[in-house]
Write a protein that holds these residues in place. Sequence first.
Motif, PDB file in Angstrom:
ATOM      1  N   ALA A 258      35.029  45.797  52.767  1.00  0.00           N
ATOM      2  CA  ALA A 258      36.235  46.530  52.367  1.00  0.00           C
ATOM      3  C   ALA A 258      37.492  45.861  52.922  1.00  0.00           C
ATOM      4  CB  ALA A 258      36.151  47.975  52.847  1.00  0.00           C
ATOM      5  N   ILE A 259      37.427  45.403  54.171  1.00  0.00           N
ATOM      6  CA  ILE A 259      38.581  44.727  54.767  1.00  0.00           C
ATOM      7  C   ILE A 259      38.842  43.401  54.058  1.00  0.00           C
ATOM      8  CG2 ILE A 259      39.421  43.551  56.847  1.00  0.00           C
ATOM      9  CD1 ILE A 259      37.932  45.694  58.482  1.00  0.00           C
ATOM     10  N   GLU A 260      37.789  42.658  53.819  1.00  0.00           N
ATOM     11  CA  GLU A 260      37.952  41.313  53.255  1.00  0.00           C
ATOM     12  C   GLU A 260      38.427  41.327  51.810  1.00  0.00           C
ATOM     13  OE1 GLU A 260      34.644  38.964  56.032  1.00  0.00           O
ATOM     14  OE2 GLU A 260      34.112  39.580  53.987  1.00  0.00           O
ATOM     15  N   THR A 261      38.095  42.392  51.085  1.00  0.00           N
ATOM     16  CA  THR A 261      38.477  42.445  49.671  1.00  0.00           C
ATOM     17  C   THR A 261      39.652  43.360  49.395  1.00  0.00           C
ATOM     18  OG1 THR A 261      36.865  44.209  49.249  1.00  0.00           O
ATOM     19  CG2 THR A 261      36.126  41.919  48.940  1.00  0.00           C
ATOM     20  N   GLY A 262      39.929  44.312  50.317  1.00  0.00           N
ATOM     21  CA  GLY A 262      40.988  45.283  50.068  1.00  0.00           C
ATOM     22  C   GLY A 262      40.577  46.251  48.972  1.00  0.00           C
ATOM     23  N   GLY A 263      41.509  47.099  48.592  1.00  0.00           N
ATOM     24  CA  GLY A 263      41.202  48.071  47.552  1.00  0.00           C
ATOM     25  C   GLY A 263      40.480  49.284  48.109  1.00  0.00           C
ATOM     26  N   LEU A 264      40.274  50.269  47.258  1.00  0.00           N
ATOM     27  CA  LEU A 264      39.695  51.545  47.692  1.00  0.00           C
ATOM     28  C   LEU A 264      38.443  51.912  46.903  1.00  0.00           C
ATOM     29  CD1 LEU A 264      43.014  53.592  48.055  1.00  0.00           C
ATOM     30  CD2 LEU A 264      41.640  52.591  49.895  1.00  0.00           C
ATOM     31  N   GLU A 265      37.767  50.894  46.370  1.00  0.00           N
ATOM     32  CA  GLU A 265      36.592  51.179  45.545  1.00  0.00           C
ATOM     33  C   GLU A 265      35.501  51.904  46.322  1.00  0.00           C
ATOM     34  OE1 GLU A 265      38.127  48.321  45.748  1.00  0.00           O
ATOM     35  OE2 GLU A 265      38.983  48.077  43.739  1.00  0.00           O
ATOM     36  N   GLN A 266      35.389  51.616  47.628  1.00  0.00           N
ATOM     37  CA  GLN A 266      34.332  52.238  48.441  1.00  0.00           C
ATOM     38  C   GLN A 266      34.927  53.126  49.539  1.00  0.00           C
ATOM     39  OE1 GLN A 266      32.391  48.317  49.298  1.00  0.00           O
ATOM     40  NE2 GLN A 266      30.551  49.346  48.549  1.00  0.00           N
ATOM     41  N   ILE A 267      36.073  53.729  49.244  1.00  0.00           N
ATOM     42  CA  ILE A 267      36.778  54.500  50.270  1.00  0.00           C
ATOM     43  C   ILE A 267      35.931  55.640  50.821  1.00  0.00           C
ATOM     44  CG2 ILE A 267      37.920  55.881  48.480  1.00  0.00           C
ATOM     45  CD1 ILE A 267      39.306  55.012  51.998  1.00  0.00           C
ATOM     46  N   ASP A 268      35.170  56.330  49.976  1.00  0.00           N
ATOM     47  CA  ASP A 268      34.370  57.461  50.456  1.00  0.00           C
ATOM     48  C   ASP A 268      33.309  56.995  51.447  1.00  0.00           C
ATOM     49  OD1 ASP A 268      35.823  59.261  48.975  1.00  0.00           O
ATOM     50  OD2 ASP A 268      34.443  59.243  47.275  1.00  0.00           O
ATOM     51  N   ALA A 269      32.663  55.895  51.140  1.00  0.00           N
ATOM     52  CA  ALA A 269      31.631  55.367  52.032  1.00  0.00           C
ATOM     53  C   ALA A 269      32.241  54.867  53.333  1.00  0.00           C
ATOM     54  CB  ALA A 269      30.862  54.242  51.335  1.00  0.00           C
ATOM     55  N   VAL A 270      33.411  54.258  53.259  1.00  0.00           N
ATOM     56  CA  VAL A 270      34.091  53.785  54.464  1.00  0.00           C
ATOM     57  C   VAL A 270      34.506  54.970  55.327  1.00  0.00           C
ATOM     58  CG1 VAL A 270      36.150  52.618  55.345  1.00  0.00           C
ATOM     59  CG2 VAL A 270      34.867  51.613  53.444  1.00  0.00           C
ATOM     60  N   LEU A 271      35.048  56.017  54.697  1.00  0.00           N
ATOM     61  CA  LEU A 271      35.434  57.216  55.442  1.00  0.00           C
ATOM     62  C   LEU A 271      34.234  57.829  56.156  1.00  0.00           C
ATOM     63  CD1 LEU A 271      37.893  58.950  52.936  1.00  0.00           C
ATOM     64  CD2 LEU A 271      38.476  57.920  55.134  1.00  0.00           C
ATOM     65  N   GLU A 272      33.087  57.827  55.484  1.00  0.00           N
ATOM     66  CA  GLU A 272      31.876  58.377  56.090  1.00  0.00           C
ATOM     67  C   GLU A 272      31.441  57.523  57.275  1.00  0.00           C
ATOM     68  OE1 GLU A 272      28.008  59.309  57.248  1.00  0.00           O
ATOM     69  OE2 GLU A 272      28.478  57.364  56.330  1.00  0.00           O
ATOM     70  N   ALA A 273      31.559  56.215  57.159  1.00  0.00           N
ATOM     71  CA  ALA A 273      31.192  55.316  58.263  1.00  0.00           C
ATOM     72  C   ALA A 273      32.121  55.499  59.450  1.00  0.00           C
ATOM     73  CB  ALA A 273      31.214  53.867  57.781  1.00  0.00           C
ATOM     74  N   VAL A 274      33.397  55.615  59.160  1.00  0.00           N
ATOM     75  CA  VAL A 274      34.387  55.805  60.221  1.00  0.00           C
ATOM     76  C   VAL A 274      34.140  57.116  60.961  1.00  0.00           C
ATOM     77  CG1 VAL A 274      36.840  56.275  60.626  1.00  0.00           C
ATOM     78  CG2 VAL A 274      36.171  54.329  59.222  1.00  0.00           C
ATOM     79  N   GLU A 275      33.815  58.157  60.206  1.00  0.00           N
ATOM     80  CA  GLU A 275      33.583  59.466  60.814  1.00  0.00           C
ATOM     81  C   GLU A 275      32.273  59.492  61.591  1.00  0.00           C
ATOM     82  OE1 GLU A 275      34.174  63.135  62.140  1.00  0.00           O
ATOM     83  OE2 GLU A 275      35.653  62.059  60.916  1.00  0.00           O
ATOM     84  N   SER A 276      31.207  58.987  60.999  1.00  0.00           N
ATOM     85  CA  SER A 276      29.881  59.126  61.619  1.00  0.00           C
ATOM     86  C   SER A 276      29.712  58.254  62.846  1.00  0.00           C
ATOM     87  CB  SER A 276      28.785  58.795  60.591  1.00  0.00           C
ATOM     88  OG  SER A 276      28.842  57.420  60.218  1.00  0.00           O
ATOM     89  N   THR A 277      30.456  57.178  62.964  1.00  0.00           N
ATOM     90  CA  THR A 277      30.351  56.306  64.145  1.00  0.00           C
ATOM     91  C   THR A 277      31.206  56.795  65.307  1.00  0.00           C
ATOM     92  OG1 THR A 277      32.125  54.883  63.297  1.00  0.00           O
ATOM     93  CG2 THR A 277      29.845  54.241  62.782  1.00  0.00           C
TER      94      THR A 277
END
Length: 322
Positions: A258-277
């Motif tokens: 997500a960082i390397e490509t930018g954009g918000l295509e996987q925003i939900d999955a990233v939000l879940e990773a940020v929260e769960s970690t």
Amino acid sequence: MDLNAVQRLIADDMRAVDTLIKARLDSEVVLINQLGHYIVNSGGKRLRPMLHLLCARAAGYEGEQHHALAAIIEFIHTATLLHDDVVDGSMLRRGQDTANALFGNEASVLVGDFLYSRAFEMMVDIGEMRVMDILSHATNTIAEGEVMQLMNVHDADTSEANYLNVIHCKTAKLFEAAGQLGAVIQGASAEMEKALSEYGMYLGSAFQLIDDVLDYSASSEDIGKNIGDDLAEGKPTLPLIYAMREGSPEQAALVRHAIETGGLEQIDAVLEAVESTGAIQYTADSAQRAADKAIAALQVLPGSEYRDALQTLAEFSVNRSY
């Protein structure tokens, strides 16, 4: 004391600063007037000038020169916002269209330059070389921070230490200068100058870290910008850095991509990773430690309602939702 009480405490000073800002924004060039007034009046918290006014009063200052310095600090901050939004391609700030969205990139950059140059004209009017030294150094450091942040865009290997250095330069440095100048114009002791400088630095760091938290945990209505804007721009902020470090291999790979490509295509999955970690809590805890250090620095100051107000600002910086 709450934030409303702080604002009431320095309401007269802030009115004087706002009057000065409007007067010094004046230009014979119509577009400068239009764009300058739009960005200055777009609902900002005026936290940096407020910080300077409170530090000056807490140091015992009773004159009026702090009004000009507060206006200068706000002009420098506003110029950085204009340039930031162009670099980032931002379309929304504080819940409103950015200046570049309304007036175009070229006008935003050039009016930002006007605000920088007007700030330096006002510094010359003050006629204190120490003031010039502190603010010129701060402005240079901010520019370096902006370039360092640009270099980090799409770089998923950015370390936590490197990121914290960026926010110190890009955000905390102007807070630091605002605090330090409160002591300088009073002619306060070296000990008090160091304390107010450190207070500003830690407050600015706490404020930026909470901005990082809000980018992944607040609503766009609350913070006045789109959720995930930093991710969309490929910025590796602390929640993402922590999630990659502490998450599963799959989560780390997801955030890295997500960082390397930018954009918000996987925003939900990233939000879940940020929260769960626990990345949100880790970043909030880092902000709280910075705010605690800011409050500790105030112990050098004599007790007053202004010192109490500075403590309230530090508490607000980590407990806010916008």
